[in-house]
Motif scaffolding. Structure first.
Motif, PDB file in Angstrom:
ATOM      1  N   ASN A  46       2.166   6.334  -7.358  1.00 52.23           N
ATOM      2  CA  ASN A  46       0.972   6.656  -8.139  1.00 52.23           C
ATOM      3  C   ASN A  46       0.334   7.941  -7.618  1.00 52.23           C
ATOM      4  OD1 ASN A  46       0.328   4.175 -10.013  1.00 52.23           O
ATOM      5  ND2 ASN A  46       1.096   3.366  -8.069  1.00 52.23           N
ATOM      6  N   PRO A  47       0.776   9.091  -8.116  1.00 56.58           N
ATOM      7  CA  PRO A  47       0.299  10.381  -7.609  1.00 56.58           C
ATOM      8  C   PRO A  47      -1.228  10.550  -7.654  1.00 56.58           C
ATOM      9  CG  PRO A  47       2.154  10.699  -9.090  1.00 56.58           C
ATOM     10  CD  PRO A  47       1.790   9.254  -9.156  1.00 56.58           C
ATOM     11  N   LYS A  48      -1.862  10.025  -8.685  1.00 50.59           N
ATOM     12  CA  LYS A  48      -3.324  10.156  -8.798  1.00 50.59           C
ATOM     13  C   LYS A  48      -4.034   9.404  -7.661  1.00 50.59           C
ATOM     14  CE  LYS A  48      -7.136   9.319 -11.963  1.00 50.59           C
ATOM     15  NZ  LYS A  48      -7.563   8.662 -13.190  1.00 50.59           N
ATOM     16  N   ILE A  49      -3.593   8.186  -7.392  1.00 53.24           N
ATOM     17  CA  ILE A  49      -4.181   7.371  -6.317  1.00 53.24           C
ATOM     18  C   ILE A  49      -3.862   7.991  -4.960  1.00 53.24           C
ATOM     19  CG2 ILE A  49      -4.225   5.083  -5.243  1.00 53.24           C
ATOM     20  CD1 ILE A  49      -5.470   5.131  -8.033  1.00 53.24           C
ATOM     21  N   LYS A  50      -2.647   8.498  -4.818  1.00 52.30           N
ATOM     22  CA  LYS A  50      -2.248   9.163  -3.569  1.00 52.30           C
ATOM     23  C   LYS A  50      -3.165  10.355  -3.292  1.00 52.30           C
ATOM     24  CE  LYS A  50       1.650  11.528  -3.517  1.00 52.30           C
ATOM     25  NZ  LYS A  50       3.086  11.881  -3.380  1.00 52.30           N
ATOM     26  N   LYS A  51      -3.463  11.142  -4.320  1.00 55.08           N
ATOM     27  CA  LYS A  51      -4.333  12.314  -4.174  1.00 55.08           C
ATOM     28  C   LYS A  51      -5.760  11.879  -3.820  1.00 55.08           C
ATOM     29  CE  LYS A  51      -4.807  16.745  -4.265  1.00 55.08           C
ATOM     30  NZ  LYS A  51      -4.235  17.504  -3.161  1.00 55.08           N
ATOM     31  N   PHE A 106       0.834  -1.204   0.000  1.00 53.05           N
ATOM     32  CA  PHE A 106       0.000   0.000   0.000  1.00 53.05           C
ATOM     33  C   PHE A 106       0.870   1.256   0.000  1.00 53.05           C
ATOM     34  CE2 PHE A 106      -2.666   3.251   2.064  1.00 53.05           C
ATOM     35  CZ  PHE A 106      -3.749   3.231   1.202  1.00 53.05           C
ATOM     36  N   ARG A 107       1.859   1.288   0.885  1.00 56.15           N
ATOM     37  CA  ARG A 107       2.762   2.446   0.959  1.00 56.15           C
ATOM     38  C   ARG A 107       3.445   2.697  -0.379  1.00 56.15           C
ATOM     39  NH1 ARG A 107       8.281   1.436   3.860  1.00 56.15           N
ATOM     40  NH2 ARG A 107       8.557   0.421   1.846  1.00 56.15           N
ATOM     41  N   ASP A 108       4.029   1.655  -0.944  1.00 57.50           N
ATOM     42  CA  ASP A 108       4.791   1.812  -2.183  1.00 57.50           C
ATOM     43  C   ASP A 108       3.896   2.157  -3.370  1.00 57.50           C
ATOM     44  OD1 ASP A 108       7.002   1.285  -0.635  1.00 57.50           O
ATOM     45  OD2 ASP A 108       7.246  -0.770  -1.348  1.00 57.50           O
ATOM     46  N   TYR A 109       2.693   1.601  -3.391  1.00 58.28           N
ATOM     47  CA  TYR A 109       1.773   1.911  -4.488  1.00 58.28           C
ATOM     48  C   TYR A 109       1.397   3.391  -4.457  1.00 58.28           C
ATOM     49  CZ  TYR A 109      -1.765   1.069  -8.042  1.00 58.28           C
ATOM     50  OH  TYR A 109      -2.486   1.091  -9.212  1.00 58.28           O
ATOM     51  N   LEU A 110       1.112   3.921  -3.283  1.00 58.62           N
ATOM     52  CA  LEU A 110       0.783   5.343  -3.180  1.00 58.62           C
ATOM     53  C   LEU A 110       1.986   6.222  -3.497  1.00 58.62           C
ATOM     54  CD1 LEU A 110      -1.902   4.347  -2.045  1.00 58.62           C
ATOM     55  CD2 LEU A 110      -1.769   6.181  -0.373  1.00 58.62           C
ATOM     56  N   ARG A 111       3.153   5.830  -3.063  1.00 57.73           N
ATOM     57  CA  ARG A 111       4.362   6.600  -3.365  1.00 57.73           C
ATOM     58  C   ARG A 111       4.584   6.714  -4.879  1.00 57.73           C
ATOM     59  NH1 ARG A 111       9.036   4.249   0.732  1.00 57.73           N
ATOM     60  NH2 ARG A 111       8.458   5.456   2.579  1.00 57.73           N
ATOM     61  N   GLU A 148      -5.625  -4.568  -4.069  1.00 53.32           N
ATOM     62  CA  GLU A 148      -5.909  -5.462  -5.199  1.00 53.32           C
ATOM     63  C   GLU A 148      -5.150  -5.019  -6.444  1.00 53.32           C
ATOM     64  OE1 GLU A 148     -10.187  -5.613  -5.561  1.00 53.32           O
ATOM     65  OE2 GLU A 148     -10.379  -6.712  -3.682  1.00 53.32           O
ATOM     66  N   LYS A 149      -5.121  -3.711  -6.701  1.00 49.50           N
ATOM     67  CA  LYS A 149      -4.366  -3.196  -7.847  1.00 49.50           C
ATOM     68  C   LYS A 149      -2.868  -3.427  -7.658  1.00 49.50           C
ATOM     69  CE  LYS A 149      -7.425   0.634  -9.071  1.00 49.50           C
ATOM     70  NZ  LYS A 149      -7.538   2.105  -9.156  1.00 49.50           N
ATOM     71  N   ALA A 150      -2.381  -3.172  -6.454  1.00 49.75           N
ATOM     72  CA  ALA A 150      -0.944  -3.305  -6.191  1.00 49.75           C
ATOM     73  C   ALA A 150      -0.464  -4.740  -6.339  1.00 49.75           C
ATOM     74  CB  ALA A 150      -0.636  -2.790  -4.783  1.00 49.75           C
TER      75      ALA A 150
END
Length: 188
Positions: free
Chosen positions: A146-151, A139-144, A184-186
């Motif tokens: 993927n700027p759109k998902i992080k936002k 989860f941490r790495d996916y958000l780091r 699930e995406k990650a």
């Protein structure tokens, strides 16, 4: 209760690194791994100003071995949370070191009222490569990355922070659908 979010502070990374050194010294084992997790580990995202630390051990049977060592750094151990997550040992440290709380909060203890005091650190002691370990890092790495998902996550958190909550657990549960979807995406 309201959840207070703050703009990302680069000092959170430094606070993690300092606490990581303390943990390595007191645990004194080359077999552990320590990771910065949670929103404070994700640059440029609003977060509760609490540093989440994940300490990993090789075997689940080792978890109890490190409880007193972590407590010695000023943490309170929430033994009662093992009812819900028996594979994890959870600790917290308050921002104000002068506040005296029990070192261990057991299964039969009432909820501890910390008053107006805020947590500074949370520790999640788990087995390396357990589902908890893997999911937190994914989860941490996916958000780091993927700027759109992080936002999107930040917007959900800001929206939820405007509401009144009975507990922080309720706030966390309100984010769970989004987190599950991202995991699930990650994993793909």
């Amino acid at each position: 209760m309201k959840v207070r979010l703050e703009e990302y502070d680069p000092e959170w990374k430094s606070l993690f690194e300092i606490e990581k050194i303390k943990l390595f010294k007191v645990i004194n084992s080359k077999e552990i791994k320590i990771e910065h997790i949670g929103s404070t580990s994700i640059p440029d995202i609003y977060s509760k100003p609490v540093i989440d630390i994940m300490v990993g051990v090789k075997e689940e049977k080792q978890l109890d071995k490190y409880i007193t060592k972590i407590i010695s750094l000023g943490y309170t151990y929430m033994h009662k949370y093992e009812i819900y997550m028996p594979f994890r040992r959870y600790f917290f440290k308050l921002k104000d070191p002068e506040v005296q709380l029990p070192k261990i909060i057991g299964f039969n203890d009432e909820d501890i009222d910390k008053g107006n005091h805020e947590d500074k650190f949370h520790i999640h002691l788990v087995k390396i490569n357990s589902d908890f370990w893997i999911n937190q890092l994914l989860f941490r790495d996916y958000l780091r990355n993927n700027p759109k998902i992080k936002k999107e996550y930040e917007n959900i958190k800001k929206s939820l922070a405007k509401k009144e909550w009975d507990s922080l657990n309720d706030y966390a549960m309100a984010k769970s659908e989004f987190i599950t979807r991202v995991l699930e995406k990650a994993k793909k």
